[in-house]
Write a protein that holds these residues in place. Structure first.
Motif, PDB file in Angstrom:
ATOM      1  N   PRO A   1     -17.235   5.276  15.993  1.00 27.10           N
ATOM      2  CA  PRO A   1     -17.321   6.745  16.081  1.00 27.10           C
ATOM      3  C   PRO A   1     -16.269   7.519  15.669  1.00 27.10           C
ATOM      4  N   GLY A   2     -16.638   8.724  14.966  1.00 22.43           N
ATOM      5  CA  GLY A   2     -15.747   9.637  14.295  1.00 22.43           C
ATOM      6  C   GLY A   2     -15.450   9.186  12.666  1.00 22.43           C
ATOM      7  N   SER A   3     -14.728  10.045  12.145  1.00 18.20           N
ATOM      8  CA  SER A   3     -14.415  10.023  10.702  1.00 18.20           C
ATOM      9  C   SER A   3     -13.064   9.460  10.473  1.00 18.20           C
ATOM     10  N   HIS A   4     -13.043   8.568   9.628  1.00 18.34           N
ATOM     11  CA  HIS A   4     -11.644   7.816   9.519  1.00 18.34           C
ATOM     12  C   HIS A   4     -11.040   7.764   7.905  1.00 18.34           C
ATOM     13  N   LYS A   5     -10.150   6.833   7.770  1.00 16.10           N
ATOM     14  CA  LYS A   5      -9.359   6.477   6.596  1.00 16.10           C
ATOM     15  C   LYS A   5      -9.434   5.174   6.280  1.00 16.10           C
ATOM     16  N   VAL A   6      -9.297   4.425   5.299  1.00 16.48           N
ATOM     17  CA  VAL A   6      -9.102   3.138   4.881  1.00 16.48           C
ATOM     18  C   VAL A   6      -7.811   3.003   4.247  1.00 16.48           C
ATOM     19  N   GLN A   7      -7.017   1.806   4.695  1.00 16.14           N
ATOM     20  CA  GLN A   7      -5.726   1.500   4.020  1.00 16.14           C
ATOM     21  C   GLN A   7      -5.895   0.330   2.831  1.00 16.14           C
ATOM     22  N   LEU A   8      -5.398   0.671   1.636  1.00 15.71           N
ATOM     23  CA  LEU A   8      -5.465  -0.252   0.731  1.00 15.71           C
ATOM     24  C   LEU A   8      -4.079  -1.080   0.543  1.00 15.71           C
ATOM     25  N   HIS A   9      -3.975  -2.297   0.083  1.00 21.49           N
ATOM     26  CA  HIS A   9      -2.613  -2.562  -0.611  1.00 21.49           C
ATOM     27  C   HIS A   9      -3.091  -2.735  -2.212  1.00 21.49           C
ATOM     28  N   ALA A  10      -1.888  -2.855  -2.988  1.00 20.25           N
ATOM     29  CA  ALA A  10      -1.788  -2.885  -4.298  1.00 20.25           C
ATOM     30  C   ALA A  10      -2.457  -3.936  -4.717  1.00 20.25           C
ATOM     31  N   ILE A  11      -2.833  -4.957  -4.290  1.00 18.20           N
ATOM     32  CA  ILE A  11      -3.462  -6.243  -4.814  1.00 18.20           C
ATOM     33  C   ILE A  11      -5.004  -6.007  -4.540  1.00 18.20           C
ATOM     34  N   TYR A  12      -5.375  -4.835  -4.120  1.00 14.93           N
ATOM     35  CA  TYR A  12      -6.799  -4.461  -4.047  1.00 14.93           C
ATOM     36  C   TYR A  12      -6.897  -3.727  -5.336  1.00 14.93           C
TER      37      TYR A  12
ATOM     38  N   GLY B   1     -10.586   9.400   3.690  1.00 16.69           N
ATOM     39  CA  GLY B   1      -9.441   9.563   2.988  1.00 16.69           C
ATOM     40  C   GLY B   1      -9.008   7.708   2.635  1.00 16.69           C
ATOM     41  N   LEU B   2      -8.102   7.823   2.102  1.00 16.53           N
ATOM     42  CA  LEU B   2      -7.265   6.262   1.627  1.00 16.53           C
ATOM     43  C   LEU B   2      -5.813   6.544   1.608  1.00 16.53           C
ATOM     44  N   ASP B   3      -5.224   5.449   2.431  1.00 20.76           N
ATOM     45  CA  ASP B   3      -3.798   5.231   2.625  1.00 20.76           C
ATOM     46  C   ASP B   3      -3.393   4.079   1.618  1.00 20.76           C
ATOM     47  N   MET B   4      -1.913   3.864   1.431  1.00 20.81           N
ATOM     48  CA  MET B   4      -1.745   3.014   0.322  1.00 20.81           C
ATOM     49  C   MET B   4      -0.745   1.876   0.895  1.00 20.81           C
ATOM     50  N   ASN B   5      -0.356   0.978   0.327  1.00 16.95           N
ATOM     51  CA  ASN B   5       0.670  -0.143   0.635  1.00 16.95           C
ATOM     52  C   ASN B   5       1.145  -1.074  -0.519  1.00 16.95           C
ATOM     53  N   GLY B   6       2.285  -0.748  -0.602  1.00 18.32           N
ATOM     54  CA  GLY B   6       3.035  -1.677  -1.706  1.00 18.32           C
ATOM     55  C   GLY B   6       2.681  -3.128  -1.232  1.00 18.32           C
ATOM     56  N   THR B   7       2.616  -4.254  -2.191  1.00 19.58           N
ATOM     57  CA  THR B   7       2.483  -5.443  -2.023  1.00 19.58           C
ATOM     58  C   THR B   7       3.695  -6.248  -2.451  1.00 19.58           C
ATOM     59  N   PHE B   8       4.652  -6.262  -1.449  1.00 21.32           N
ATOM     60  CA  PHE B   8       6.026  -6.794  -1.931  1.00 21.32           C
ATOM     61  C   PHE B   8       5.902  -8.229  -1.195  1.00 21.32           C
ATOM     62  N   PHE B   9       5.078  -9.031  -1.463  1.00 23.39           N
ATOM     63  CA  PHE B   9       4.927 -10.705  -1.095  1.00 23.39           C
ATOM     64  C   PHE B   9       3.838 -11.287  -1.869  1.00 23.39           C
ATOM     65  N   SER B  10       3.925 -12.379  -1.637  1.00 23.00           N
ATOM     66  CA  SER B  10       2.857 -13.365  -2.298  1.00 23.00           C
ATOM     67  C   SER B  10       2.936 -13.203  -4.040  1.00 23.00           C
ATOM     68  N   HIS B  11       4.313 -13.237  -4.426  1.00 21.83           N
ATOM     69  CA  HIS B  11       4.398 -12.833  -5.958  1.00 21.83           C
ATOM     70  C   HIS B  11       5.725 -13.940  -6.361  1.00 21.83           C
ATOM     71  N   PRO B  12       5.556 -14.313  -7.572  1.00 24.58           N
ATOM     72  CA  PRO B  12       6.866 -15.115  -8.031  1.00 24.58           C
ATOM     73  C   PRO B  12       7.928 -14.376  -7.918  1.00 24.58           C
ATOM     74  N   LYS B  13       8.240 -12.963  -8.015  1.00 25.37           N
ATOM     75  CA  LYS B  13       9.360 -12.428  -8.097  1.00 25.37           C
ATOM     76  C   LYS B  13       9.675 -12.080  -6.807  1.00 25.37           C
ATOM     77  N   VAL B  14       9.179 -12.687  -5.824  1.00 25.50           N
ATOM     78  CA  VAL B  14       9.727 -12.792  -4.441  1.00 25.50           C
ATOM     79  C   VAL B  14      10.765 -13.948  -4.362  1.00 25.50           C
ATOM     80  N   VAL B  15      11.900 -13.692  -4.668  1.00 35.22           N
ATOM     81  CA  VAL B  15      12.909 -14.923  -5.012  1.00 35.22           C
ATOM     82  C   VAL B  15      14.021 -14.900  -3.898  1.00 35.22           C
ATOM     83  N   ASN B  16      13.804 -16.245  -3.316  1.00 32.77           N
ATOM     84  CA  ASN B  16      14.686 -16.563  -1.959  1.00 32.77           C
ATOM     85  C   ASN B  16      14.461 -15.626  -0.843  1.00 32.77           C
ATOM     86  N   ASN B  17      13.292 -14.990  -0.836  1.00 35.13           N
ATOM     87  CA  ASN B  17      12.806 -14.028   0.274  1.00 35.13           C
ATOM     88  C   ASN B  17      13.507 -12.723  -0.047  1.00 35.13           C
TER      89      ASN B  17
END
Length: 423
Positions: free
Chosen positions: A89-100, A130-146
């Motif tokens: 019920p109601g009107s809402h938003k959706v969150q996206l990640h950069a990988i989408y 509406g839309l919200d956004m998230n940077g995708t700072f994971f699952s990538h070769p340039k995540v080096v040593n966490n």
């Protein structure tokens, strides 16, 4: 199917009961109508996205289960989200990640542009959301040593700074195109598995990287950043660079939002206690991004249910009149059940908790407390637990033309049969 006559009859009885306490049930439903939840897209496809087909999840992220019907294309995910939104019920938003991102070009995270999200903006216009956004700072070769933004390697830092800049431009595009502020959430997995020697230098690097990332100003009516901390994560059990205290201080000092994820704290911490300690210091009108999740033992991101933790979160926001300063998003992923049902269960549970919190003589209870009448306060809070708020919830669903009770599950079963199980 629940009959309309029965819903109306039960609501009128509940309305009368609440009126005896001075509570206006119609006003509570109107208040709930104005609350927009931000539905997380990644529940629909187990956080795979479309930018890097076949990529494995890394960086402390994992999804369990293999229930059939997973969305594998933008159209499938958009259609699944449509089904979910139609039953909430109601009107809402959706969150996206950069990988989408939806693009025919091969791009890395530091090359994304607003045009790569035109698919989602066009879809959001059709859905009137509406839309919200998230940077995708994971699952990538340039995540080096966490490490990402706090990496000692300038090249690694620069890559992720540029990614952050790109997500800000995309969020601004969302806000300009849809006429609703887009929150751009920042979470990074940086930290150490075992005890570090130097705890301050990584945080100073992170401050510098974040400052560079947010240097370009955007109109706050279109977008703002929110910074999300964590107690610890897989592979960074001993030290998290972006801790809760770090990001709370950073957000306050930069006039940005702070993200509280209900699953990112110690299991014995009550997340709802943190709101009132933060809001008096925050200057922004919208100051908090809340990720509603359900930790079991710890940050396992179970589907949100109507439990005590959620009830306390809703009460804190409603009783302290801080709903208008809070963006409420969902954040969990469960592939052991129907993924669309998971969205609906979590969203409706969150709305139920908010409605129950609204259906209370809050001003009177505050007055009793101010007068140190703790007997009256305890009697009121205990009696409210058995008041018929469920009848008000059913009426709210009916007024929003969505199924009441468990009736919505029939829609999902049919969609499974006709669409999801044929994928």
């Amino acid at each position: 199917m629940v009959k309309k006559q029965n819903i109306d009859t039960a609501y009128e009885a509940a309305k009368e009961r609440y009126a005896e306490l001075g509570v206006d049930t119609d006003a509570a439903m109107k208040q709930l109508q104005d609350v927009k939840l931000s539905i997380h897209c990644w529940q629909g496809d187990d956080i795979h996205g479309f930018l890097f087909p076949g990529a494995e999840l890394t960086g402390g992220i994992g999804v369990s289960g293999n229930y059939p019907g997973i969305a594998t294309t933008p159209d499938e995910l958009a259609n699944d989200l449509h089904e979910a939104l139609a039953l909430i019920p109601g009107s809402h938003k959706v969150q996206l990640h950069a990988i989408y991102a939806v693009t025919d070009k091969k791009k890395d995270l530091d090359e994304l542009e607003p045009e790569d999200f035109k698919y989602w903006v066009d879809w959001a216009k059709q859905e009137k959301i509406g839309l919200d956004m998230n940077g995708t700072f994971f699952s990538h070769p340039k995540v080096v040593n966490n490490f990402t933004l706090a990496s000692p390697d300038k090249g690694i830092r620069d890559f992720w700074i540029e990614h952050g800049k790109r997500t800000r431009a995309i969020a601004n595009y969302f806000g300009e195109s849809l006429g609703q502020q887009s929150v751009n959430d920042v979470w990074i997995p940086d930290g150490f598995k075992d005890n570090p020697i130097d705890k301050e230098t990584p945080r100073r690097r992170l401050i510098s990287a974040l400052d560079e990332m947010i240097a370009t100003p955007y109109d706050i009516k279109n977008t703002t950043e929110s910074f999300e901390g964590k107690l610890f994560g897989t592979g960074i059990e001993s030290y998290t660079v972006g801790s809760h205290e770090f990001y709370q201080n950073y957000a306050l000092s930069r006039d940005k939002m702070w993200t509280i994820d209900a699953g990112h704290f110690h299991p014995t911490e009550d997340v709802s206690d943190k709101f009132s300690a933060y809001f008096p210091f925050a200057k922004l009108e919208k100051a908090l991004m809340l990720h509603v999740s359900r930790p079991v033992r710890w940050d396992s991101d179970h589907v949100v249910i109507f439990d005590d933790a959620l009830i306390r979160i809703a009460r804190a926001l409603v009783r302290d009149n801080e709903l208008h300063r809070t963006n409420i998003g969902l954040d969990y992923f469960d592939a052991t059940i129907n993924r669309i049902a998971a969205w609906i269960i979590g969203a409706r549970a969150t709305q139920k908790a908010l409605l129950q919190a609204m259906l209370a003589p809050i001003d009177q209870m505050k007055k009793d407390e101010l007068n140190f009448d703790f007997t009256q306060r305890l009697v009121e809070t205990e009696e409210l637990k058995s008041y018929p708020f469920g009848a008000v919830w059913d009426k709210f669903c009916q007024d929003n033309n969505v199924p009441v009770g468990m009736d919505w599950l029939a829609n999902i079963r049919q969609y499974e049969k006709d669409v999801q199980f044929k994928r």
